[in-house]
Design an enzyme around this catalytic site. Structure first.
Site, PDB file in Angstrom:
ATOM      1  N   ARG A  10     -14.423 -37.575 -27.076  1.00  0.00           N
ATOM      2  CA  ARG A  10     -14.171 -38.988 -26.747  1.00  0.00           C
ATOM      3  C   ARG A  10     -15.402 -39.645 -26.117  1.00  0.00           C
ATOM      4  NH1 ARG A  10      -8.501 -40.144 -27.316  1.00  0.00           N
ATOM      5  NH2 ARG A  10      -7.334 -38.242 -27.640  1.00  0.00           N
TER       6      ARG A  10
ATOM      7  N   TYR B  79      -2.814 -47.742 -33.706  1.00  0.00           N
ATOM      8  CA  TYR B  79      -4.050 -48.245 -33.101  1.00  0.00           C
ATOM      9  C   TYR B  79      -3.991 -49.768 -33.010  1.00  0.00           C
ATOM     10  CZ  TYR B  79      -5.757 -43.530 -34.217  1.00  0.00           C
ATOM     11  OH  TYR B  79      -5.918 -42.167 -34.319  1.00  0.00           O
TER      12      TYR B  79
END
Ligand SMILES: NC(=O)c1ccc[n+]([C@@H]2O[C@H](COP(=O)([O-])OP(=O)(O)OC[C@H]3O[C@@H](n4cnc5c(N)ncnc54)[C@H](OP(=O)(O)O)[C@@H]3O)[C@@H](O)[C@H]2O)c1
Length: 338
Positions: free
Chosen positions: A213, A61
């Site tokens: 999401r 990430y």
């Protein structure tokens, strides 16, 4: 909730416990466009106050940036938090969403040292293989991960997006505490094989992207028009073009159930995935991602929502109607290898 804090759930088979909802921290540094760092820091503190203890990151990430961002928070609360990070995916700065997957022992060892350094901790509580590198036998990968436990660098082992067969093979080498895979009202492929295998082995299920999401909340309708150029969701088939338009229509039953509870669609999506714990008889700890205090409060509050059998029935047909895959290349998922 007890004393304003959420209930706890079992993590793996050794008696460890975590808050029944975790926090996905990816969006604080990566994937979904810019976020407000000050608000994200306050969100971490608020989550912990509410009883969230499992905080989820990965070396991928933001190429380590997310781990670095979380490090001061973890340092302040080391004994209260369960730190989950992952190895297995890297990308080049020029092409941030093009992934290179590696599971070989030398690479895993490099990754764990780098994560320990960025996180500034002596041990990672839950270390996941983020993605399966099919060129390396899963037993070899699990063997290297087991060595990290024996060396005191890692406490528990996890696997992300593995098939049931891969889970069983790895678990035979060393107990696996958690499987992290996509699971939501829109993404239910793991229910066929992975969830029953996890139950049989005493493994905790950690659903990622439980809000689809963000799509299940109604916060965007079409990634092409509603999201910024840097947003990873613009690469996902189900959120773009005609698929997105068809999928928006599937949200209607979620809104209906939300109205009946005086809740938000996000809360219904989270309550549904949480309730799969009772449906399948295994611990389930979803990790919704948010960068905002008000939303972490809303999401944690969803742990009080209980859906009736009729409501579960109304939501049941949604996943089978979703247009478009979860990823542009489904070999990136366990379903692509089943
Ligand atoms: N293992 C894997 O391969 C994998 C893959 C993806 C994700 N993950 C992990 O799982 C975590 C969660 O998944 P995710 O972030 O992809 O998806 P998600 O939790 O399904 O959704 C996150 C999105 O929903 C928004 N959101 C959150 N709560 C909301 C609410 N109450 N109302 C409206 N919108 C809301 C967030 O925006 P705001 O920030 O603006 O609230 C964000 O855009 C990640 O953070 C990461 O740690 C793992």
């Amino acid at each position: 909730m007890t004393d304003g804090r959420i209930a706890k759930a079992r993590l793996g088979a050794d008696g460890s416990q975590v808050g029944v909802q975790g926090l996905g921290c990816m969006g604080m540094s990566w994937a979904y466009g810019p976020s407000d760092a000050g608000e994200a820091r306050a969100t971490l503190e608020r989550a912990l106050e509410l009883g969230v203890t499992l905080f989820d990151t990965a070396d991928a990430y933001g190429a380590g940036e997310n781990e670095k961002f979380l490090s001061p928070f973890f340092g302040r609360h080391r004994d209260e938090v369960v730190i989950a990070t992952k190895f297995g995916i890297s990308s080049s700065p020029d092409e941030p969403y093009k992934r290179i997957i590696r599971n070989d022992p030398q690479y895993i060892r490099q990754c764990v040292e780098a994560s320990l350094k960025r996180l500034d901790v002596e041990v990672i509580d839950l270390y996941y293989m983020h993605r399966r590198d099919v060129t390396v036998p899963i037993e070899e990968t699990a063997g290297t991960m087991a060595e990290l436990v024996r060396e005191g660098k890692v406490r528990h082992l996890g696997l992300s997006e593995v098939t049931a067969g891969e889970l069983r093979a790895a678990h035979a080498v060393h107990p696996i505490a958690a499987v992290q895979s996509e699971w939501s009202l829109f993404s239910r492929d793991i229910e066929a094989n992975v969830v029953p295998a996890a139950k049989a082995l005493g493994v905790t299920l950690v659903p990622y992207s439980p809000l689809g999401r963000g799509f299940l909340t109604g916060s965007f309708s079409n990634a092409d028009t509603d999201l910024t150029d840097q947003d990873f969701r613009r690469t996902m088939p189900r959120f773009t073009g005609e698929n997105a338009a068809a999928n928006v229509a599937l949200l209607e039953p979620i809104r209906t159930v939300a109205e009946a509870h005086g809740a938000s669609p996000a809360q219904i999506a989270l309550a549904w995935v949480q309730q799969q714990a009772a449906v399948y008889g295994l611990p389930v700890v979803p990790i919704p991602g948010t960068t905002k205090r008000t939303r972490v409060e809303e999401n944690v509050d969803a742990t009080r929502v209980v859906l009736s059998a009729d409501e579960l029935g109304l939501l049941e047909p949604i996943a089978a109607k979703v247009a478009g895959d979860r990823y542009p290349d489904m070999t990136f998922s366990s379903a692509g290898r089943e």
